[in-house]
Design a protein around this motif. Sequence first.
Motif, mmCIF file in Angstrom:
data_model
loop_
_atom_site.group_PDB
_atom_site.id
_atom_site.type_symbol
_atom_site.label_atom_id
_atom_site.label_comp_id
_atom_site.label_asym_id
_atom_site.label_seq_id
_atom_site.Cartn_x
_atom_site.Cartn_y
_atom_site.Cartn_z
ATOM 1 N N LEU A 1 0.776 -0.832 -0.538
ATOM 2 C CA LEU A 1 0.076 -0.352 -0.327
ATOM 3 C C LEU A 1 0.612 1.145 0.090
ATOM 4 C CD1 LEU A 1 -2.800 -0.894 2.332
ATOM 5 C CD2 LEU A 1 -3.159 -0.797 -0.160
ATOM 6 N N LEU A 2 0.699 2.635 -0.345
ATOM 7 C CA LEU A 2 1.335 3.152 -1.421
ATOM 8 C C LEU A 2 -0.034 4.678 -0.590
ATOM 9 C CD1 LEU A 2 3.172 2.501 -4.218
ATOM 10 C CD2 LEU A 2 4.010 2.750 -1.730
ATOM 11 N N CYS A 3 0.486 5.379 0.273
ATOM 12 C CA CYS A 3 -0.735 6.653 0.361
ATOM 13 C C CYS A 3 0.111 8.003 0.422
ATOM 14 C CB CYS A 3 -0.907 6.276 1.486
ATOM 15 S SG CYS A 3 -2.495 7.992 2.196
ATOM 16 N N LEU A 4 -0.273 8.630 -1.013
ATOM 17 C CA LEU A 4 0.172 10.140 -0.877
ATOM 18 C C LEU A 4 0.410 11.333 -1.045
ATOM 19 C CD1 LEU A 4 0.670 7.382 -3.580
ATOM 20 C CD2 LEU A 4 2.876 9.378 -4.615
ATOM 21 N N PRO A 5 0.558 11.805 0.211
ATOM 22 C CA PRO A 5 -0.587 12.935 0.491
ATOM 23 C C PRO A 5 -0.221 14.099 -0.678
ATOM 24 C CG PRO A 5 1.247 12.544 1.737
ATOM 25 C CD PRO A 5 1.362 11.840 0.803
ATOM 26 N N ASN B 1 15.939 21.727 -1.827
ATOM 27 C CA ASN B 1 17.002 22.148 -0.981
ATOM 28 C C ASN B 1 16.357 21.819 0.080
ATOM 29 O OD1 ASN B 1 13.911 23.286 -1.753
ATOM 30 N ND2 ASN B 1 15.084 25.912 -1.529
ATOM 31 N N LYS B 2 14.615 21.454 0.038
ATOM 32 C CA LYS B 2 14.464 20.952 1.414
ATOM 33 C C LYS B 2 14.905 19.463 1.887
ATOM 34 C CE LYS B 2 12.573 25.331 2.733
ATOM 35 N NZ LYS B 2 12.315 24.866 4.166
ATOM 36 N N ARG B 3 15.384 18.548 1.649
ATOM 37 C CA ARG B 3 15.362 17.115 1.422
ATOM 38 C C ARG B 3 16.199 17.011 2.589
ATOM 39 N NH1 ARG B 3 15.156 14.498 -4.999
ATOM 40 N NH2 ARG B 3 13.213 15.489 -4.988
ATOM 41 N N GLN B 4 17.449 17.169 2.930
ATOM 42 C CA GLN B 4 17.915 17.089 4.004
ATOM 43 C C GLN B 4 17.073 16.805 5.163
ATOM 44 O OE1 GLN B 4 21.102 15.651 4.018
ATOM 45 N NE2 GLN B 4 20.291 15.390 6.388
ATOM 46 N N VAL B 5 17.017 18.477 5.187
ATOM 47 C CA VAL B 5 15.530 18.933 6.554
ATOM 48 C C VAL B 5 14.276 17.569 6.707
ATOM 49 C CG1 VAL B 5 15.995 21.384 7.443
ATOM 50 C CG2 VAL B 5 14.393 20.232 5.722
ATOM 51 N N ALA B 6 14.016 17.397 5.673
ATOM 52 C CA ALA B 6 12.886 16.349 5.245
ATOM 53 C C ALA B 6 13.212 15.177 5.970
ATOM 54 C CB ALA B 6 12.117 16.269 3.922
ATOM 55 N N PHE B 7 14.522 14.411 5.324
ATOM 56 C CA PHE B 7 14.659 13.417 5.643
ATOM 57 C C PHE B 7 15.293 13.092 6.718
ATOM 58 C CE2 PHE B 7 16.732 12.551 0.619
ATOM 59 C CZ PHE B 7 15.775 11.841 0.670
ATOM 60 N N GLU B 8 15.549 14.357 7.629
ATOM 61 C CA GLU B 8 15.577 14.669 9.500
ATOM 62 C C GLU B 8 14.323 13.709 9.941
ATOM 63 O OE1 GLU B 8 18.214 17.970 10.387
ATOM 64 O OE2 GLU B 8 19.444 18.151 8.775
ATOM 65 N N LEU B 9 13.555 14.532 9.234
ATOM 66 C CA LEU B 9 12.169 14.521 9.291
ATOM 67 C C LEU B 9 11.387 13.063 9.485
ATOM 68 C CD1 LEU B 9 9.331 15.349 11.360
ATOM 69 C CD2 LEU B 9 8.909 16.896 8.999
ATOM 70 N N GLY C 1 4.101 0.560 8.705
ATOM 71 C CA GLY C 1 4.834 1.624 7.419
ATOM 72 C C GLY C 1 6.263 2.410 7.355
ATOM 73 N N HIS C 2 6.648 3.060 6.642
ATOM 74 C CA HIS C 2 7.181 4.334 6.356
ATOM 75 C C HIS C 2 7.001 5.136 5.366
ATOM 76 C CE1 HIS C 2 8.954 1.826 3.894
ATOM 77 N NE2 HIS C 2 9.571 2.492 3.673
ATOM 78 N N PHE C 3 7.309 6.665 6.524
ATOM 79 C CA PHE C 3 6.792 7.191 5.468
ATOM 80 C C PHE C 3 8.417 7.353 4.397
ATOM 81 C CE2 PHE C 3 4.131 8.771 7.982
ATOM 82 C CZ PHE C 3 3.415 9.390 6.999
ATOM 83 N N ASP C 4 8.686 7.853 3.428
ATOM 84 C CA ASP C 4 9.461 7.618 2.184
ATOM 85 C C ASP C 4 9.127 9.018 1.486
ATOM 86 O OD1 ASP C 4 12.334 6.639 0.968
ATOM 87 O OD2 ASP C 4 11.074 4.739 0.471
ATOM 88 N N ILE C 5 10.852 9.126 0.787
ATOM 89 C CA ILE C 5 10.694 10.036 -0.485
ATOM 90 C C ILE C 5 11.074 9.812 -1.536
ATOM 91 C CG2 ILE C 5 11.179 12.474 -1.086
ATOM 92 C CD1 ILE C 5 11.821 13.363 2.017
ATOM 93 N N TRP C 6 10.709 9.422 -2.875
ATOM 94 C CA TRP C 6 10.990 8.742 -3.944
ATOM 95 C C TRP C 6 11.793 9.700 -3.815
ATOM 96 C CZ3 TRP C 6 7.545 5.523 -7.381
ATOM 97 C CH2 TRP C 6 6.754 4.515 -6.974
ATOM 98 N N SER C 7 13.024 9.103 -5.030
ATOM 99 C CA SER C 7 14.420 9.889 -5.776
ATOM 100 C C SER C 7 13.184 10.196 -6.942
ATOM 101 C CB SER C 7 15.333 9.143 -5.554
ATOM 102 O OG SER C 7 15.071 7.715 -6.233
ATOM 103 N N GLN C 8 12.943 9.880 -7.588
ATOM 104 C CA GLN C 8 12.396 10.316 -8.781
ATOM 105 C C GLN C 8 11.096 11.691 -8.345
ATOM 106 O OE1 GLN C 8 13.769 9.924 -12.207
ATOM 107 N NE2 GLN C 8 15.115 8.809 -11.223
ATOM 108 N N GLY C 9 11.462 12.707 -8.608
ATOM 109 C CA GLY C 9 10.407 13.679 -8.162
ATOM 110 C C GLY C 9 10.118 13.998 -7.034
ATOM 111 N N GLY C 10 10.909 13.611 -5.854
ATOM 112 C CA GLY C 10 10.328 13.791 -4.447
ATOM 113 C C GLY C 10 9.385 13.314 -4.017
#
Length: 168
Positions: free
Chosen positions: A65-69, A76-84, A95-104
């Motif tokens: 299951l993938l839930c996309l908000p 320029n926000k990836r570093q703080v987003a990955f920390e979060l 489950g877990h949250f992630d950021i897809w490398s293609q398109g963020g």
Amino acid sequence: MNTQRHTFEEGEDAAPVEMLAAMFDAHGWSWEQVSEDEVCGEIPGSWTTYQLRAIWRREDHVLQLLCLPEVRVAENKRQVAFELLALINEQLWLGHFDIWSQGGVLLYRHGLMLGDDGMLSLDMAQLAIDTAIAECDRFYPAFQFVLWSDKGPREALDAALVDAAGEA
């Protein structure tokens, strides 16, 4: 493109994509069957409408299951987003949250291992969807604080959890 589905009763199991399509119908959510092994739909949450994608991997007996908000994380926000993400994922049991490398694209992902018969119960399907939406709703404000209010990851998470606790 919705097609009318069978309505399942409590205690009745079905193929995962068929069960989820029936649930989308029952709730009146818009959905489409992407392929024999994939269905996606839109589900309203507290903060936004989420796209829920379900992909059935027959060979592994896993329903992903993938839930996309509908949140994109700028480079320029990836570093703080990955920390979060790391702070949030420490708190999740499923489950877990992630950021897809293609398109963020931000997403919540959870895999359900089904038995050898590959069947999904109505209760399990409802619980999986409810959990995905609840976790996205719970942490959506933290992502907004980091991406739009320039709060640090810990501050954003603390603020989001305090706000959520006060909404009861």
